[in-house]
Design a protein around this motif. Structure first.
Motif, PDB file in Angstrom:
ATOM      1  N   SER A 132      72.123  22.335  66.524  1.00  8.44           N
ATOM      2  CA  SER A 132      72.736  22.381  67.845  1.00  8.44           C
ATOM      3  C   SER A 132      73.453  23.724  68.047  1.00  8.44           C
ATOM      4  CB  SER A 132      73.705  21.211  68.002  1.00  8.44           C
ATOM      5  OG  SER A 132      74.195  21.136  69.315  1.00  8.44           O
ATOM      6  N   ILE A 133      74.137  24.193  67.020  1.00  7.61           N
ATOM      7  CA  ILE A 133      74.835  25.490  67.119  1.00  7.61           C
ATOM      8  C   ILE A 133      73.817  26.620  67.297  1.00  7.61           C
ATOM      9  CG2 ILE A 133      76.214  27.190  65.847  1.00  7.61           C
ATOM     10  CD1 ILE A 133      77.630  24.882  64.465  1.00  7.61           C
ATOM     11  N   GLN A 134      72.742  26.537  66.527  1.00  5.00           N
ATOM     12  CA  GLN A 134      71.713  27.581  66.601  1.00  5.00           C
ATOM     13  C   GLN A 134      71.095  27.625  68.007  1.00  5.00           C
ATOM     14  OE1 GLN A 134      69.178  26.958  63.134  1.00  5.00           O
ATOM     15  NE2 GLN A 134      68.170  28.912  63.539  1.00  5.00           N
ATOM     16  N   PHE A 135      70.797  26.442  68.550  1.00  4.70           N
ATOM     17  CA  PHE A 135      70.218  26.355  69.897  1.00  4.70           C
ATOM     18  C   PHE A 135      71.190  26.934  70.929  1.00  4.70           C
ATOM     19  CE2 PHE A 135      69.573  23.628  73.777  1.00  4.70           C
ATOM     20  CZ  PHE A 135      68.447  24.296  74.221  1.00  4.70           C
ATOM     21  N   LYS A 136      72.446  26.607  70.756  1.00  9.09           N
ATOM     22  CA  LYS A 136      73.474  27.089  71.677  1.00  9.09           C
ATOM     23  C   LYS A 136      73.602  28.607  71.628  1.00  9.09           C
ATOM     24  CE  LYS A 136      77.945  27.223  70.046  1.00  9.09           C
ATOM     25  NZ  LYS A 136      79.266  26.683  69.709  1.00  9.09           N
ATOM     26  N   ASN A 137      73.647  29.153  70.425  1.00 11.09           N
ATOM     27  CA  ASN A 137      73.773  30.620  70.288  1.00 11.09           C
ATOM     28  C   ASN A 137      72.599  31.342  70.935  1.00 11.09           C
ATOM     29  OD1 ASN A 137      76.124  30.325  68.882  1.00 11.09           O
ATOM     30  ND2 ASN A 137      75.384  31.200  66.957  1.00 11.09           N
ATOM     31  N   GLU A 138      71.394  30.826  70.652  1.00  8.99           N
ATOM     32  CA  GLU A 138      70.190  31.480  71.178  1.00  8.99           C
ATOM     33  C   GLU A 138      70.110  31.336  72.698  1.00  8.99           C
ATOM     34  OE1 GLU A 138      67.701  33.166  69.430  1.00  8.99           O
ATOM     35  OE2 GLU A 138      69.135  33.093  67.773  1.00  8.99           O
TER      36      GLU A 138
HETATM   37  C1  LIG Z   1      76.609  31.294  66.308  1.00 16.16           C
HETATM   38  O1  LIG Z   1      77.442  32.252  66.949  1.00 16.16           O
HETATM   39  C2  LIG Z   1      78.738  32.334  66.382  1.00 16.16           C
HETATM   40  C3  LIG Z   1      79.595  33.233  67.260  1.00 16.16           C
HETATM   41  O2  LIG Z   1      78.852  34.150  67.980  1.00 16.16           O
HETATM   42  C4  LIG Z   1      78.619  32.846  64.945  1.00 16.16           C
HETATM   43  O3  LIG Z   1      79.894  32.920  64.333  1.00 16.16           O
HETATM   44  C5  LIG Z   1      77.736  31.871  64.160  1.00 16.16           C
HETATM   45  O4  LIG Z   1      77.503  32.374  62.855  1.00 16.16           O
HETATM   46  C6  LIG Z   1      76.404  31.639  64.842  1.00 16.16           C
HETATM   47  N1  LIG Z   1      75.748  30.541  64.146  1.00 16.16           N
HETATM   48  C7  LIG Z   1      74.435  30.419  64.038  1.00 16.16           C
HETATM   49  C8  LIG Z   1      73.941  29.252  63.262  1.00 16.16           C
HETATM   50  O5  LIG Z   1      73.648  31.206  64.550  1.00 16.16           O
END
Ligand SMILES: *[C@@H]1O[C@H](CO)[C@@H](O)[C@H](O)[C@H]1NC(C)=O
Ligand SMILES: *[C@@H]1O[C@H](CO)[C@@H](O)[C@H](O)[C@H]1NC(C)=O
Ligand SMILES: *[C@@H]1O[C@H](CO)[C@@H](O)[C@H](O)[C@H]1NC(C)=O
Ligand SMILES: *[C@@H]1O[C@H](CO)[C@@H](O)[C@H](O)[C@H]1NC(C)=O
Ligand SMILES: *[C@@H]1O[C@H](CO)[C@@H](O)[C@H](O)[C@H]1NC(C)=O
Ligand SMILES: *[C@@H]1O[C@H](CO)[C@@H](O)[C@H](O)[C@H]1NC(C)=O
Ligand SMILES: *[C@@H]1O[C@H](CO)[C@@H](O)[C@H](O)[C@H]1NC(C)=O
Ligand SMILES: *[C@@H]1O[C@H](CO)[C@@H](O)[C@H](O)[C@H]1NC(C)=O
Length: 356
Positions: A242-248
């Protein structure tokens, strides 16, 4: 709407202090909603099995009139609160309930529970591709009714509220996953999402609200699974996806804005909001964070909410309504933050997007 009134009042006072000018309120822009069960207000009622349904008790127990509308919730969804903050008394109607075009004046809700970004997600549901196709038809109809220029102007001011991706991640999670394929999967998901957004843009959409997927590894259904690695805990793998999807997604939205003239958006980081609500639960009035209010089995997370399920009595203090979905109380807090707040939203809040 709120700041529009304030501006109007100031203007009246400054320009003509002795004359009372009553300006009729500007009608709110249209609201088009797309996505999954987090925002489906009844489309799936019109679909055949295996499309998931919620048009029976105890769903809707806190909805006005105790009505099971098809919402997977005890009460209002996030998209209902968005509609209300925009100035409507009710959400726009489900697309599949529309019998007359006069019903589309507020906008249309195309969302379908169980659906995802990928066509392969959610058998029997309206995929995002289908929802976009239905919108394209609605845009052509609007153009036919009011003329092309007027339709373009109206659509460019409309709000497109999109909440999707969780079901794709669940489908992937239960099929197969490893670190290499995780990256490929997220790339496929985000690239397809971007294609859908570009199609919406090409049909006239300019103001888009995107919700990230939440802390989906912590829902009652996942906690109820007897995976040795879980033992009632959250799934870290799911939360990471979910975090990866959100970041991308956030990164792609920034690029889309540079590529598409006039494209504006609000990205709501519901993952982070979810995390913060969970770690300050008491402060927000939640005392039950693990068990769902309505359901069966472990944590009320093994079975859906039906008339035969367990039902909690103090619904306001439950974080989760059923095995997959947050309670009305959570939806309300999250949307208030997204609409008016400044944290975990970028580059502007929803109120600013509406007025932009
Ligand atoms: C998601 O983004 C955050 C902040 O930009 C970063 O700290 C984190 O490592 C990223 N995580 C992944 C799984 O990409
Ligand atoms: C709502 O309706 C359900 C099912 O018809 C009923 O069991 C329940 O008691 C009602 N609840 C309230 C709060 O009215
Ligand atoms: C998904 O379905 C739509 C319409 O049903 C179709 O036009 C599109 O090509 C499909 N996309 C993919 C990637 O298969
Ligand atoms: C668009 O117009 C066609 C033909 O009148 C109608 O069948 C269809 O339901 C309309 N769709 C929407 C979304 O307004
Ligand atoms: C208006 O016309 C243009 C050119 O034909 C077309 O690309 C666009 O999609 C139309 N807009 C709407 C809202 O139908
Ligand atoms: C992950 O999946 C890919 C593609 O299916 C496969 O080639 C690779 O060996 C897998 N890696 C692990 C560590 O299982
Ligand atoms: C969209 O998803 C399909 C799989 O469902 C994949 O084959 C296709 O390459 C994806 N498109 C993009 C642009 O990533
Ligand atoms: C989740 O992500 C964190 C931070 O990137 C990492 O330390 C952890 O090993 C990941 N967990 C799983 C189960 O993939």
């Amino acid at each position: 709407m709120k700041s529009y009134f304030i501006e109007t009042i100031l203007l009246v006072i400054i320009v003509s202090p002795s004359v009372a000018i009553v300006t009729p309120p500007r009608p709110p822009p249209r609201l088009y909603v797309m996505g999954d069960s987090l925002v489906d207000v009844g489309n799936n009622n019109y679909l055949q099995d295996p499309a998931p349904k919620a048009n029976f008790p105890f769903n809707g127990i806190d909805y006005p009139g105790n009505v099971s509308t098809g919402r997977f919730c005890n009460g209002y969804l996030g998209s209902d609160y968005i509609a209300m903050y925009m100035g409507y008394s009710q959400s726009p109607p489900p697309y599949l309930s529309i019998t007359d075009e006069s019903q589309t004046m507020k906008g249309i809700n195309f969302a379908s529970a169980g659906s995802g970004i990928l066509n392969s997600t959610g058998e029997g549901t309206l995929s995002l591709a289908t929802q976009v196709m239905y919108f394209q038809e609605a845009a052509r109809n609007l153009s036919r009714r009011v003329g092309n220029l007027s339709a373009e102007k109206s659509l460019s001011q409309s709000i497109f509220y999109i909440s999707t991706g969780s079901n794709d991640i669940f489908a992937y999670f239960f099929a197969s996953q490893n670190e290499t394929t995780n990256n490929q999967f997220i790339a496929t998901l985000v690239n397809n999402f971007t294609l859908h957004l570009t199609k919406l843009y090409n049909s006239g959409a300019r103001k888009v609200v995107i919700l990230s997927t939440a802390k989906i590894g912590c829902i009652a259904f996942i906690r109820s699974l007897l995976f040795p690695s879980l033992c009632g805990d959250c799934s870290e793998e799911l939360n990471n996806l979910s975090i990866q999807f959100k970041n991308e997604t956030r990164a792609h939205l920034q690029r889309l804005r540079l590529r598409l003239p006039g494209f504006k958006y609000t990205f709501i980081d519901t993952y982070e909001m979810d995390s913060q609500l969970r770690s300050n639960a008491q402060q927000y009035g939640f005392t039950e964070m693990t068990n769902a209010c309505c359901g069966t089995g472990r944590f009320n997370g093994e079975g859906p909410c039906t008339p035969n399920s367990n039902l909690c009595s103090n619904r306001r203090s439950y974080y989760s309504w059923d095995q997959y979905h947050s309670s009305e109380a959570v939806n309300k807090i999250v949307i208030k933050m997204a609409y008016f707040g400044s944290k975990n939203i970028s580059p502007m809040n929803v109120e600013q997007l509406v007025n932009a």
